[in-house]
Scaffold this motif. Structure first.
Motif, short mmCIF file in Angstrom:
data_model
loop_
_atom_site.label_atom_id
_atom_site.label_comp_id
_atom_site.label_asym_id
_atom_site.label_seq_id
_atom_site.Cartn_x
_atom_site.Cartn_y
_atom_site.Cartn_z
N ALA A 103 0.84 -1.20 0.00
CA ALA A 103 0.00 0.00 0.00
C ALA A 103 0.87 1.25 0.00
O ALA A 103 1.96 1.26 0.59
CB ALA A 103 -0.93 0.01 1.21
N PRO A 105 0.64 5.89 -0.15
CA PRO A 105 -0.25 6.99 0.20
C PRO A 105 -1.35 7.19 -0.85
O PRO A 105 -1.09 7.15 -2.05
CB PRO A 105 0.69 8.19 0.25
N ALA A 106 -2.56 7.42 -0.38
CA ALA A 106 -3.69 7.62 -1.29
C ALA A 106 -3.49 8.84 -2.18
O ALA A 106 -4.05 8.91 -3.29
CB ALA A 106 -4.98 7.76 -0.48
N CYS A 107 -2.70 9.80 -1.72
CA CYS A 107 -2.46 11.01 -2.50
C CYS A 107 -1.51 10.79 -3.67
O CYS A 107 -1.34 11.68 -4.52
CB CYS A 107 -1.94 12.14 -1.60
N TRP A 108 -0.89 9.60 -3.76
CA TRP A 108 -0.02 9.30 -4.91
C TRP A 108 -0.92 8.90 -6.09
O TRP A 108 -1.06 7.73 -6.41
CB TRP A 108 0.94 8.18 -4.58
N SER A 109 -1.52 9.88 -6.71
CA SER A 109 -2.52 9.61 -7.75
C SER A 109 -1.94 8.92 -8.98
O SER A 109 -2.67 8.25 -9.71
CB SER A 109 -3.20 10.92 -8.17
N ASP A 112 -0.42 3.40 -9.12
CA ASP A 112 -1.52 2.44 -8.96
C ASP A 112 -1.05 0.99 -9.11
O ASP A 112 -1.72 0.08 -8.65
CB ASP A 112 -2.62 2.73 -9.98
N ARG A 186 -7.47 2.68 4.97
CA ARG A 186 -8.19 3.89 4.56
C ARG A 186 -8.14 4.96 5.64
O ARG A 186 -7.99 6.16 5.34
CB ARG A 186 -9.64 3.54 4.21
N HIS A 189 -5.10 6.86 5.29
CA HIS A 189 -4.94 7.48 3.97
C HIS A 189 -3.95 6.71 3.08
O HIS A 189 -3.10 7.29 2.42
CB HIS A 189 -4.48 8.94 4.12
N LEU A 190 -4.13 5.40 3.08
CA LEU A 190 -3.32 4.52 2.25
C LEU A 190 -4.22 3.78 1.27
O LEU A 190 -5.39 3.54 1.55
CB LEU A 190 -2.56 3.51 3.11
N LYS A 191 -3.65 3.39 0.12
CA LYS A 191 -4.40 2.61 -0.87
C LYS A 191 -3.57 1.40 -1.30
O LYS A 191 -2.33 1.46 -1.33
CB LYS A 191 -4.73 3.47 -2.10
#
Length: 233
Positions: A103, A105-109, A112, A186, A189-191
């Motif tokens: 996983a 950071p979610a902000c690393w758009s 993926d 989540r 703030h991780l994906k």
């Protein structure tokens, strides 16, 4: 002499293990106080219960100090090199499910996939002069997975606490950890990377290949029949 069966010594994993054996006519129970790691077996002749932490069971199986053991398939694969030469899977037990994942950071758009992670790691090293840090407790499994998938320019950092918090605490840039629902990820703030599943773990009954089975084979075969598992390994 007797067959030594190692099971987790506390928590939900112990309770579910006891339930699994009870459904097959074998009663496992703790004896003494909660601080005593002693137990008893009912309904299976020649079987001795050994209570251990789930993390200790792979080591005890590999050393042949216990004949059978219940623990997570992730722990066996991570703690034992060439695990299948040291232990045999006798039964997937259907509980203790969890996924070992990567996983970020979610902000690393723009990150993926593992290919994206590899590119980000290369850019991170160029920008910061050191490798991107991935916090984990599962060094062997993660290293083998990332090597197989061609990800470089990273370093694994050991996490003995709450791995999900290491990114927020600035001690890592990404994590590799066990998750069941993803809610904790989540909340931090991780994906999960779309192809970042390393291993789907569950509680598994293992046999020690190098234990002393010479005088216990007949007992084991009778026990295996009672459990409905194969005695061949």
């Amino acid at each position: 002499m007797s067959i030594k069966l190692g099971v987790p010594s506390k928590g939900r994993l112990m309770e579910q293990t006891f339930e699994w054996f009870a459904a097959r006519g074998v009663g496992l129970r703790r004896t003494g106080s909660d601080r005593e790691y002693a137990g008893a077996v009912e309904g299976a002749a020649g079987v001795e219960l050994v209570l251990l932490s789930a993390g200790e069971i792979p080591r005890e199986l590999a050393a042949g100090r216990i004949h059978l053991g219940v623990t997570g398939s992730d722990l066996v694969r991570d703690k034992l090199a060439d695990w299948s030469t040291q232990v045999a899977e006798l039964a997937l037990m259907g509980f203790g499910h969890a996924d070992l994942i990567i996983a970020v950071p979610a902000c690393w758009s723009d990150v993926d996939t593992l290919e994206d992670l590899d590119a980000a790691a290369h850019a991170f090293r160029a920008a910061h002069g050191h490798r991107l840090r991935i916090a984990t407790k599962y060094h062997r499994l993660v290293r083998e997975f990332l090597t197989r998938e061609g990800v470089a320019d990273y370093q694994l950092v050991d996490s003995q606490g709450a791995t999900e918090g290491t990114v927020k605490n600035l001690t890592a840039e990404a994590i590799a950890d066990i998750t069941s629902s993803g809610e904790t990820l989540r909340a931090n703030h991780l994906k999960i990377l779309s192809d970042g599943l390393i291993h789907q773990s569950q509680a598994t009954l293992f046999a020690a290949r190098h234990a002393d089975w010479a005088d216990e084979r007949a007992t084991f075969e009778a026990f295996a029949r009672q459990l409905g598992v194969s005695a061949d390994f």
